[in-house]
Design an enzyme around this catalytic site. Structure first.
Site, short mmCIF file in Angstrom:
data_model
loop_
_atom_site.label_atom_id
_atom_site.label_comp_id
_atom_site.label_asym_id
_atom_site.label_seq_id
_atom_site.Cartn_x
_atom_site.Cartn_y
_atom_site.Cartn_z
N ASP A 100 -6.42 44.80 -25.72
CA ASP A 100 -6.47 45.61 -26.93
C ASP A 100 -5.32 46.61 -26.91
OD1 ASP A 100 -7.39 47.53 -25.04
OD2 ASP A 100 -9.45 46.88 -25.42
N ASP A 143 -4.27 50.66 -27.73
CA ASP A 143 -4.70 52.03 -27.96
C ASP A 143 -3.52 52.86 -28.45
OD1 ASP A 143 -7.13 51.20 -26.98
OD2 ASP A 143 -6.80 52.04 -24.97
N ASP A 158 -5.74 59.04 -16.00
CA ASP A 158 -6.20 58.78 -14.64
C ASP A 158 -5.10 58.27 -13.71
OD1 ASP A 158 -6.01 56.34 -15.93
OD2 ASP A 158 -8.11 55.78 -15.66
#
EC number: 2.7.7.19
Length: 450
Positions: free
Chosen positions: A71, A73, A151
């Protein structure tokens, strides 16, 4: 007011990330050739509205590695409400971490607002547990702050669709070349903020064939118990990502190595080091088979996966219950209930998966009852194939079933007459009906009168 005055000082102490521009000549990515049409639509419309917006994270990472992104983002300085105002086909989701989903038919573009640094635990936009775990994260900030809050360095790459350049604040481009997973910031602090990052580190390492950088790996085993504080529903989602993404067999040894399997499946973990090795082999083979089915485009269900992960526990408990005099099928049913009750304290397995799991493990006992018409009834049941596959896995792992799997394999291939002969050829003790207790005779008229 004081927080606003102190914010620049905090950024100075923390060390403001230095931006590195990876020019178009240094990588092969081009907006029109590689970025989803709908991701480009979202990015361009936000930019035209006066906002910053960039495709970010896993899609940029995967494209650099020659992989097809699952996907796309987009990160922006527009708030969720401002994003929704730009798109009629958008909806805001989440409370802990607000996001916007912009829908284009079957494709969904996830839009996140740049996250800022936490100013304290009392802010209505952000909250942090005393352990360090972030409970709510809607403190918005700049692009630089957003990059430092991500992260892993390989997930902190922003693609500029105007210049086809990559904005890199954490040396993620270099880490992709080194094929390593490196946490941004202090590893212990970042894991405490969100212990699920330990599972993500393992998942990315398995998915990409990367190693976890030494300092990022060091605290994982010690901090693994922090996963017990994560909501059970969230852990269920993470386990599906670990085991149903086509790299389950690679994830499993890493989970064991870093002590992350135990907080997820404590009862199963207690049986893995037994001398027989059946539990370890069963789980390994189940995960390999799952990966193969995904690679072949075949359907997989969490019910079967969890049945394999829990079978060693259920089988052991069922044996104890049978030793106490409980009949085999009720013993198996009770054992499944006990195992699922312990599991759901850690991982919230929905009923749509726990119910078929119960049927699969109960049928392990019923498959031993090879008589007519019982055998044909079993063969026609919806869960037969899954129960049969679990039986074969048990045998492959070294469990002694007295050839039950081979018998059912042969039985499925025979015609009606041959099946009846197979049942007649079974030893007399197999499929033998249980003797019924004689009914007590009703009292005679004489006895009633007394």
């Amino acid at each position: 007011m004081l927080n606003k005055l102190l914010k620049p000082l905090r950024l100075l102490r923390a060390g403001k990330p230095k931006r590195r521009m990876i020019g178009a000549r240094q990588h092969p990515l081009r907006a029109d050739a590689h970025i989803s049409v709908h991701a480009l639509t979202v990015t361009r419309r936000l930019q035209q509205a006066g906002f910053q917006a960039y495709p970010v994270g896993g899609c940029v990472r995967d494209l650099l590695l020659g992989l097809t992104p699952k996907d796309f983002d987009v990160a922006t300085n527009a708030t969720p409400e401002q994003v929704r105002a730009e798109f009629r086909n958008a909806r805001i989701i989440g409370r802990r971490f607000k996001l916007v989903h912009v829908l284009f038919g079957r494709e969904m573009i996830e839009v996140a607002t740049f996250r800022g640094h936490h100013e304290g635990t009392s802010s209505p936009q952000s909250a942090q547990h005393e352990s360090g775990r972030i409970l709510r994260d809607n403190q918005y900030g700049s692009l630089e702050e957003d990059a430092s809050r991500r992260d892993f360095s390989i997930n902190a790459l922003y693609f500029d669709i105007q210049s086809n350049s990559i904005l890199d604040y954490s040396d993620g481009f270099a880490d992709i070349k080194k094929r390593q997973i490196r946490l941004i910031g202090n590893p212990e602090q970042r894991y405490r903020e969100d212990p699920v990052r330990m599972l993500r580190a393992v998942r990315f390492a398995a998915k990409l064939g990367f190693t976890i950088e030494t300092q990022s790996a060091a605290p994982i085993a010690r901090l693994a118990p922090l996963l017990s504080a994560i909501p059970a529903a969230r852990l269920f989602d993470e386990v599906l990502k670990l085991f149903l993404s086509g790299k389950a067999a690679a994830c499993y040894p890493l989970l064991r190595e870093f002590g992350l399997f135990e907080p997820l499946f404590p009862a199963t973990h207690r049986l893995l080091d037994e001398p027989s090795g059946c539990a370890e082999r069963l789980i390994s083979r189940a995960l390999i088979n799952t990966d193969q089915r995904i690679e072949q485009g075949k359907p997989v269900t969490p019910a079967f996966l969890f049945a394999a992960l829990l079978w060693p526990v259920i089988a052991r408990q069922a044996e104890r219950l049978k030793a106490e005099g409980i009949p085999p099928i009720p013993a198996m049913q009770e054992a499944a209930s006990i195992a699922l009750a312990e599991l759901t304290r850690r991982i919230a397995l929905p009923k749509r998966f726990s119910l078929p799991l119960r049927e699969m493990v109960e049928m392990q006992e019923r498959l031993q009852r090879r008589s007519l018409p019982h055998a044909d009834i079993l063969l026609s049941e919806p869960r037969f194939r899954a129960a049969y596959d679990l039986l074969l896995l048990r045998e492959q792992a070294g469990e002694d079933t007295a050839g039950l799997g081979a018998w059912w394999t042969d039985y499925q291939c025979r015609d009606e007459q041959q099946r009846r002969q197979m049942i007649r050829d079974l030893p007399k003790t197999t499929g033998k009906k249980r003797k019924r207790r004689p009914r007590k005779k009703p009292p005679s008229d004489h006895a009633r009168s007394i």
